[in-house]
Enzyme design. Structure first.
Site, PDB file in Angstrom:
ATOM      1  CE  LYS A  44     -15.876   6.461 -48.901  1.00 35.13           C
ATOM      2  NZ  LYS A  44     -15.744   7.088 -47.554  1.00 35.13           N
ATOM      3  N   GLY A  45     -17.951   0.175 -50.228  1.00 43.29           N
ATOM      4  CA  GLY A  45     -18.023  -1.109 -49.524  1.00 43.29           C
ATOM      5  C   GLY A  45     -17.499  -2.306 -50.295  1.00 43.29           C
ATOM      6  CD  GLU A 100     -23.396  -2.656 -54.683  1.00 45.22           C
ATOM      7  OE1 GLU A 100     -22.594  -2.715 -53.739  1.00 45.22           O
ATOM      8  OE2 GLU A 100     -24.114  -1.675 -54.888  1.00 45.22           O
ATOM      9  CG  ASP A 101     -20.847  -3.688 -50.098  1.00 48.99           C
ATOM     10  OD1 ASP A 101     -21.654  -3.343 -50.970  1.00 48.99           O
ATOM     11  OD2 ASP A 101     -20.534  -2.973 -49.131  1.00 48.99           O
ATOM     12  CG  ASP A 104     -30.614  -3.154 -47.182  1.00 48.62           C
ATOM     13  OD1 ASP A 104     -31.633  -3.808 -46.928  1.00 48.62           O
ATOM     14  OD2 ASP A 104     -30.110  -2.365 -46.363  1.00 48.62           O
ATOM     15  CE  LYS A 132     -28.947  -6.573 -43.889  1.00 44.57           C
ATOM     16  NZ  LYS A 132     -29.077  -5.227 -43.287  1.00 44.57           N
ATOM     17  CG  ASP A 160     -19.903   2.353 -43.697  1.00 38.27           C
ATOM     18  OD1 ASP A 160     -20.648   1.796 -44.535  1.00 38.27           O
ATOM     19  OD2 ASP A 160     -20.041   3.535 -43.356  1.00 38.27           O
ATOM     20  NE  ARG A 166     -16.148   2.274 -45.570  1.00 34.15           N
ATOM     21  CZ  ARG A 166     -17.343   2.315 -46.167  1.00 34.15           C
ATOM     22  NH1 ARG A 166     -17.864   1.227 -46.658  1.00 34.15           N
ATOM     23  NH2 ARG A 166     -18.008   3.452 -46.266  1.00 34.15           N
TER      24      ARG A 166
HETATM   25  C1  PRP Z   1     -24.372  -0.080 -49.779  1.00 34.44           C
HETATM   26  C2  PRP Z   1     -24.021  -1.180 -50.786  1.00 34.44           C
HETATM   27  C3  PRP Z   1     -24.937  -0.890 -51.929  1.00 34.44           C
HETATM   28  C4  PRP Z   1     -26.157  -0.291 -51.256  1.00 34.44           C
HETATM   29  C5  PRP Z   1     -27.200  -1.328 -51.125  1.00 34.44           C
HETATM   30  O1  PRP Z   1     -23.629   1.071 -50.061  1.00 34.44           O
HETATM   31  O2  PRP Z   1     -22.678  -1.128 -51.179  1.00 34.44           O
HETATM   32  O3  PRP Z   1     -24.377  -0.015 -52.877  1.00 34.44           O
HETATM   33  O4  PRP Z   1     -25.759   0.151 -49.953  1.00 34.44           O
HETATM   34  O5  PRP Z   1     -28.353  -0.789 -50.557  1.00 34.44           O
HETATM   35  P1  PRP Z   1     -29.755  -0.835 -51.288  1.00 34.44           P
HETATM   36  O6  PRP Z   1     -29.931  -2.211 -51.870  1.00 34.44           O
HETATM   37  O7  PRP Z   1     -30.738  -0.584 -50.160  1.00 34.44           O
HETATM   38  O8  PRP Z   1     -29.801   0.234 -52.318  1.00 34.44           O
HETATM   39  P2  PRP Z   1     -23.623   2.350 -49.104  1.00 34.44           P
HETATM   40  O9  PRP Z   1     -24.661   3.323 -49.572  1.00 34.44           O
HETATM   41  O10 PRP Z   1     -23.707   1.894 -47.679  1.00 34.44           O
HETATM   42  O11 PRP Z   1     -22.197   3.029 -49.403  1.00 34.44           O
HETATM   43  P3  PRP Z   1     -20.712   2.482 -49.086  1.00 34.44           P
HETATM   44  O12 PRP Z   1     -20.531   1.218 -49.877  1.00 34.44           O
HETATM   45  O13 PRP Z   1     -19.820   3.580 -49.552  1.00 34.44           O
HETATM   46  O14 PRP Z   1     -20.612   2.237 -47.590  1.00 34.44           O
END
Ligand code: PRP
Length: 178
Positions: A44-45, A100-101, A104, A132, A160, A166
């Protein structure tokens, strides 16, 4: 319900984010001029970023959404991803840009890229608002990046903590309530 967290500081001001999205929009519009582009938003982010980014483009685009969830501990990507919602239309032969937001560990993006490439798009690139790099577990990087940030837990602008925060207009660092 209280999250036991509070906004400790603003890491990236709303105004700075908007300026950066305009720059990204200009660059993407130039790079894809005359092409048929599909923006693929990972729920969702990324919806907040998608919403501003698509309006900063001066080329026609389509949008589609995917929802994924990683198996394993809630706070740490496991790399094993489950598709909760798939694309609605075929991307075969289309130019695609994953929106993507945050990147990580990179595990979600690695899976997304492999999955989407198997559907034979004309091209596949990635735009991420936040990166990051210190947390990376796989060798992957966005083609377009808004901001590289330190290894701090951030919320706001779509991101979030337990589904909260959010709607904050800036990217913020969370602290623990005493
Ligand atoms: C976040 C973000 C990416 C993912 C990145 O989503 O939007 O999809 O984490 O993390 P990674 O590089 O360690 O794989 P999240 O799982 O928090 O879901 P959301 O967007 O619904 O909050």
């Amino acid at each position: 319900m209280s999250s036991g967290k509070y906004v400790e500081k603003v890491l990236i001001e709303a105004e700075t984010i908007q300026k950066k999205i305009k720059e990204l929009g200009d660059k993407i519009s130039k790079d894809y001029a005359g092409e048929d582009l599909v923006l693929i938003c990972v729920l969702k982010g990324a919806v907040v970023f998608l919403s501003d980014l698509m309006r900063s483009l001066d080329i026609p685009v389509e949008i589609d959404f995917m929802a994924v969830s990683s198996y394993g501990a809630a706070t740490e990507s496991s790399g094993v991803v489950r598709i909760l919602k798939d694309l609605e239309r075929s991307i075969e032969g289309r130019h695609c840009l994953i929106v993507e937001d945050i990147i990580d560990t990179g595990l979600t993006l690695k899976y997304m890229k492999e999955y989407l490439l198997s559907q034979l798009p004309a091209s596949l690139k990635v735009v991420a608002l936040l990166d990051k790099p210190q947390r990376r577990k796989v060798d992957i990087a966005p083609d377009y990046c808004g901001f590289k940030i330190p290894d701090e837990f951030v919320v706001g602008f779509g991101l979030d903590f337990n589904e909260r925060f959010r709607s904050l207009p800036g990217v913020c660092v969370l602290g623990d309530k005493l």
